[in-house]
Design a protein around this motif. Structure first.
Motif, PDB file in Angstrom:
ATOM      1  N   ILE A 165       0.658  -1.170   0.157  1.00 54.32           N
ATOM      2  CA  ILE A 165      -0.013   0.062  -0.027  1.00 54.32           C
ATOM      3  C   ILE A 165       0.793   1.331   0.041  1.00 54.32           C
ATOM      4  O   ILE A 165       0.670   2.114  -0.707  1.00 54.32           O
ATOM      5  N   LEU A 166       2.011   1.198   0.777  1.00 54.42           N
ATOM      6  CA  LEU A 166       2.949   2.475   0.765  1.00 54.42           C
ATOM      7  C   LEU A 166       3.554   2.551  -0.643  1.00 54.42           C
ATOM      8  O   LEU A 166       3.755   3.692  -1.252  1.00 54.42           O
ATOM      9  N   MET A 167       3.928   1.558  -1.320  1.00 50.62           N
ATOM     10  CA  MET A 167       4.416   1.668  -2.712  1.00 50.62           C
ATOM     11  C   MET A 167       3.347   2.313  -3.373  1.00 50.62           C
ATOM     12  O   MET A 167       3.868   3.154  -4.314  1.00 50.62           O
ATOM     13  N   HIS A 168       2.318   1.748  -3.413  1.00 54.22           N
ATOM     14  CA  HIS A 168       1.144   2.344  -4.178  1.00 54.22           C
ATOM     15  C   HIS A 168       0.932   4.067  -3.947  1.00 54.22           C
ATOM     16  O   HIS A 168       0.403   4.716  -4.897  1.00 54.22           O
ATOM     17  N   SER A 169       1.235   4.506  -2.831  1.00 57.62           N
ATOM     18  CA  SER A 169       1.048   6.049  -2.132  1.00 57.62           C
ATOM     19  C   SER A 169       1.818   6.698  -2.830  1.00 57.62           C
ATOM     20  O   SER A 169       1.776   7.547  -3.305  1.00 57.62           O
ATOM     21  N   LEU A 170       3.260   6.070  -2.917  1.00 52.92           N
ATOM     22  CA  LEU A 170       4.187   6.855  -3.531  1.00 52.92           C
ATOM     23  C   LEU A 170       3.986   7.117  -5.090  1.00 52.92           C
ATOM     24  O   LEU A 170       4.756   7.715  -5.896  1.00 52.92           O
ATOM     25  N   LYS A 171       3.341   6.104  -5.857  1.00 52.47           N
ATOM     26  CA  LYS A 171       2.995   6.397  -7.038  1.00 52.47           C
ATOM     27  C   LYS A 171       1.852   7.513  -7.626  1.00 52.47           C
ATOM     28  O   LYS A 171       2.155   7.982  -8.744  1.00 52.47           O
TER      29      LYS A 171
ATOM     30  N   VAL B 208       0.384  10.741   4.710  1.00 55.88           N
ATOM     31  CA  VAL B 208       0.501  11.128   6.410  1.00 55.88           C
ATOM     32  C   VAL B 208      -0.547  10.187   6.781  1.00 55.88           C
ATOM     33  O   VAL B 208      -0.286   9.727   7.950  1.00 55.88           O
ATOM     34  N   SER B 209      -1.877   9.990   6.364  1.00 54.43           N
ATOM     35  CA  SER B 209      -2.672   9.056   7.090  1.00 54.43           C
ATOM     36  C   SER B 209      -2.178   7.611   7.027  1.00 54.43           C
ATOM     37  O   SER B 209      -2.320   7.101   8.304  1.00 54.43           O
ATOM     38  N   LEU B 210      -1.537   7.005   6.122  1.00 50.21           N
ATOM     39  CA  LEU B 210      -0.798   5.830   6.250  1.00 50.21           C
ATOM     40  C   LEU B 210       0.216   5.603   7.247  1.00 50.21           C
ATOM     41  O   LEU B 210       0.152   4.754   8.052  1.00 50.21           O
ATOM     42  N   ILE B 211       1.130   6.781   7.279  1.00 52.93           N
ATOM     43  CA  ILE B 211       2.261   6.681   8.291  1.00 52.93           C
ATOM     44  C   ILE B 211       1.664   6.829   9.724  1.00 52.93           C
ATOM     45  O   ILE B 211       2.060   5.859  10.548  1.00 52.93           O
ATOM     46  N   ALA B 212       0.726   7.784   9.890  1.00 60.50           N
ATOM     47  CA  ALA B 212      -0.043   7.631  11.239  1.00 60.50           C
ATOM     48  C   ALA B 212      -0.725   6.491  11.753  1.00 60.50           C
ATOM     49  O   ALA B 212      -0.494   5.859  12.626  1.00 60.50           O
ATOM     50  N   GLY B 213      -1.440   5.709  10.533  1.00 56.99           N
ATOM     51  CA  GLY B 213      -2.064   4.549  11.000  1.00 56.99           C
ATOM     52  C   GLY B 213      -0.973   3.353  11.314  1.00 56.99           C
ATOM     53  O   GLY B 213      -1.174   2.823  12.308  1.00 56.99           O
ATOM     54  N   ILE B 214      -0.045   3.390  10.702  1.00 52.43           N
ATOM     55  CA  ILE B 214       0.901   2.344  10.872  1.00 52.43           C
ATOM     56  C   ILE B 214       1.555   2.381  12.168  1.00 52.43           C
ATOM     57  O   ILE B 214       2.104   1.602  12.924  1.00 52.43           O
ATOM     58  N   LEU B 215       2.201   3.861  12.478  1.00 44.18           N
ATOM     59  CA  LEU B 215       2.722   4.302  13.906  1.00 44.18           C
ATOM     60  C   LEU B 215       1.847   3.797  14.847  1.00 44.18           C
ATOM     61  O   LEU B 215       2.203   3.367  16.068  1.00 44.18           O
ATOM     62  N   HIS B 216       0.345   4.277  14.815  1.00 46.86           N
ATOM     63  CA  HIS B 216      -0.588   4.088  15.928  1.00 46.86           C
ATOM     64  C   HIS B 216      -0.762   2.529  16.073  1.00 46.86           C
ATOM     65  O   HIS B 216      -1.157   2.369  17.354  1.00 46.86           O
ATOM     66  N   TYR B 217      -0.609   1.825  15.127  1.00 50.89           N
ATOM     67  CA  TYR B 217      -0.795   0.249  15.598  1.00 50.89           C
ATOM     68  C   TYR B 217       0.024  -0.257  16.314  1.00 50.89           C
ATOM     69  O   TYR B 217       0.116  -1.461  16.715  1.00 50.89           O
ATOM     70  N   HIS B 218       1.370   0.383  16.730  1.00 44.94           N
ATOM     71  CA  HIS B 218       2.099   0.094  17.589  1.00 44.94           C
ATOM     72  C   HIS B 218       1.608   0.062  19.098  1.00 44.94           C
ATOM     73  O   HIS B 218       1.966  -0.548  19.981  1.00 44.94           O
ATOM     74  N   PHE B 219       0.342   0.887  19.157  1.00 41.24           N
ATOM     75  CA  PHE B 219      -0.239   1.113  20.445  1.00 41.24           C
ATOM     76  C   PHE B 219      -1.446   0.641  20.680  1.00 41.24           C
ATOM     77  O   PHE B 219      -2.005   0.423  21.804  1.00 41.24           O
ATOM     78  N   ILE B 220      -2.207   0.091  19.725  1.00 44.88           N
ATOM     79  CA  ILE B 220      -3.356  -0.521  19.607  1.00 44.88           C
ATOM     80  C   ILE B 220      -3.378  -1.651  18.657  1.00 44.88           C
ATOM     81  O   ILE B 220      -2.653  -1.869  17.929  1.00 44.88           O
ATOM     82  N   ALA B 221      -4.224  -2.677  18.920  1.00 46.73           N
ATOM     83  CA  ALA B 221      -4.354  -3.870  18.172  1.00 46.73           C
ATOM     84  C   ALA B 221      -5.728  -4.010  17.554  1.00 46.73           C
ATOM     85  O   ALA B 221      -6.052  -5.096  17.203  1.00 46.73           O
ATOM     86  N   ASN B 222      -6.570  -2.961  17.523  1.00 45.76           N
ATOM     87  CA  ASN B 222      -7.768  -3.094  17.080  1.00 45.76           C
ATOM     88  C   ASN B 222      -8.044  -3.043  15.406  1.00 45.76           C
ATOM     89  O   ASN B 222      -8.471  -2.080  14.844  1.00 45.76           O
ATOM     90  N   TYR B 223      -7.580  -4.231  14.775  1.00 47.67           N
ATOM     91  CA  TYR B 223      -7.756  -4.379  13.425  1.00 47.67           C
ATOM     92  C   TYR B 223      -9.007  -4.513  13.079  1.00 47.67           C
ATOM     93  O   TYR B 223      -9.327  -4.117  11.727  1.00 47.67           O
ATOM     94  N   TRP B 224     -10.039  -4.703  13.840  1.00 46.50           N
ATOM     95  CA  TRP B 224     -11.467  -4.673  13.449  1.00 46.50           C
ATOM     96  C   TRP B 224     -12.071  -3.497  13.482  1.00 46.50           C
ATOM     97  O   TRP B 224     -13.400  -3.115  12.902  1.00 46.50           O
ATOM     98  N   TYR B 225     -11.309  -2.212  13.445  1.00 45.49           N
ATOM     99  CA  TYR B 225     -11.907  -0.903  13.131  1.00 45.49           C
ATOM    100  C   TYR B 225     -11.639  -0.527  11.723  1.00 45.49           C
ATOM    101  O   TYR B 225     -10.675  -0.929  11.103  1.00 45.49           O
ATOM    102  N   PRO B 226     -12.639   0.023  11.076  1.00 41.39           N
ATOM    103  CA  PRO B 226     -12.476   0.061   9.589  1.00 41.39           C
ATOM    104  C   PRO B 226     -11.927   1.383   9.105  1.00 41.39           C
ATOM    105  O   PRO B 226     -11.385   1.393   7.854  1.00 41.39           O
TER     106      PRO B 226
END
Length: 448
Positions: free
Chosen positions: A384-390, A401-419
């Motif tokens: 997904i990051l590769m496609h964002s750079l295209k 920005v959104s992708l990086i924020a999400g990837i970083l925030h998943y270090h602090f939460i495990a809620n993959y079931w959020y959409p």
């Protein structure tokens, strides 16, 4: 010209019909209900966005049976990764936990979350014929949804701390624990949580959606609101972050903007050179407003105090204990089991209660699905990051920005079931494909 600025004379939007119309309707309902993962949910599992995603799933099945084919642009390496992930989840459950109801619930959660919030929603994106209309409407709905959520968060904080009025008592939530949520910062202020279960989850959504909101308001050319209204919208979002007092967001969002700015440094410098005076005025005005806000409300003191309070709190110690539990227990597994993990709900399978559940997606996936599960997740994020750079237009920066924020925030939460994060991933892939000349039937325009 930015790809979304579609103002050619005589060009009309395609009129939807049949399944296309219902895909538009249910996708729109899905987007506007994404914040309501706790508020107005029917149960701990059945939330409003899940219901509308299920309706989209039904439409997906009907369309596949009706046409006998998949939409152009829909198949991709990301779907291969997800179906390999499904196989691994099923395999790990059968090997580790066959017959265990708790593990079965977690297995179903893995399957349903990725099927409904990723595969189904992606299918809807590529099925709707009028791509320009879809991209415009996505930005509008995300912006409106973000502003409404921010407005509620501001009202929640001000009324609760200023007048003692708890707006959450007016909103049904699925269980008593979420309904009675009452967390203070520094033992003084009640934190805002919006429509989410917790304050940190509320700001997680804002981290993902606010960059797109900024893009829509100021850079898309689609928003015709006056500058005062735009400024008030951004102020609402900023104050939502402050009122939620999520320590992680105070760190993650600036880091995400910085990293994205490094990637897009040439584009940003070119933009500054073209509009130097405007940039200087906006920067000076923003700096003055920040200093004024800090002078009257001591915002910096609140932020730094909340960070130090978090570091000294039981919450930080509890999180660290769970990470220590991961290293202690995972190191005891043999090499083969480290490959496929302890199974869904691994802590329970090992005889521990849910207090040992790991509050980090990366540790949690590794513990339950092993190195292979973590490898598949890394491949998905990398794809997904590769496609964002295209993406060469301005929206690419904000999606990154959104992708990086999400990837970083998943270090602090495990809620993959959020959409929310999966939605940003789909928008990124769709926009990347939308500008790809290899996709013959998607309408294209020049990209700036």
């Amino acid at each position: 010209m930015d790809i979304l600025q579609n103002n050619k004379p005589g060009q009309q939007l395609q009129k939807p019909s049949g399944l296309d119309y219902w895909f538009r309707v249910w996708l729109g309902c899905y987007i506007v209900t994404m914040p309501f993962i706790s508020a107005f949910a029917f149960t701990d599992i059945v939330s409003l966005p899940l219901i509308f995603a299920f309706f989209l799933l039904i439409l997906m099945v009907v369309r596949i049976f009706k046409t006998g084919k998949l939409p152009v642009g829909f198949p991709g390496f990301d779907l291969v990764i997800i179906f390999l992930f499904f196989f691994l989840v099923g395999f790990s459950y059968i090997i580790n936990a066959w017959g265990n109801s708790k593990s079965l619930n977690h297995t179903v959660a893995y399957f349903s979350s990725f099927l409904l919030f990723y595969v189904t929603v992606k299918f809807a994106f590529f099925t709707i014929r009028d791509k320009t209309f879809l991209l415009n409407r996505i930005l509008q709905l995300v912006t409106y949804t973000t502003i409404v959520s921010a407005l509620f968060g501001n009202a929640e904080f001000i009324l609760w701390n200023g007048l003692g009025i708890d707006l959450n008592k007016l909103i049904p939530r699925p269980n008593e624990l979420e309904a009675s949520y009452n967390v203070t910062v520094l033992g003084i202020f009640h934190r805002a949580r919006g429509f989410a279960p917790e304050s940190g989850h509320f700001t997680f959504m804002l981290e993902l959606f606010s960059p797109l909101t900024i893009y829509y308001l100021y850079f898309s050319g689609l928003c015709k609101w006056n500058l005062i209204v735009k400024f008030l919208c951004i102020a609402l979002i900023i104050f939502s972050f402050i009122f939620a007092v999520s320590t992680a967001s105070f760190v993650i969002l600036p880091v995400a903007f910085f990293l994205a700015a490094v990637v897009y440094s040439k584009t940003i410098l070119a933009f500054i050179r073209r509009r130097f005076q405007k940039v200087v005025l906006v920067t000076a005005g923003s700096t003055a407003i920040v200093f004024l806000l800090n002078y009257f409300f001591s915002v910096y003191a609140l932020i730094f105090s909340s960070i130090s309070d978090k570091m000294d709190s039981n919450s930080y110690d509890d999180r660290q204990d769970r990470i220590n539990f991961f290293y202690q227990e995972f190191s005891r597994l043999d090499l083969i089991k480290k490959l496929y993990g302890t199974g869904p709900a691994g802590a329970t399978l090992l005889g521990f209660d849910e207090s040992k559940s790991i509050l980090s997606l990366y540790y949690s996936i590794t513990f339950e699905l092993g190195f292979l599960g973590m490898l598949l997740l890394a491949f998905l994020f990398g794809y997904i990051l590769m496609h964002s750079l295209k993406i060469k237009s301005k929206i690419g920066f904000f999606l990154l920005v959104s992708l990086i924020a999400g990837i970083l925030h998943y270090h602090f939460i495990a809620n993959y079931w959020y959409p929310w994060f999966w939605f940003i991933c789909i928008v990124t892939l769709f926009y990347s494909q939308y500008t790809n000349p290899a996709i013959a039937d998607l309408p294209r325009q020049p990209v700036k």
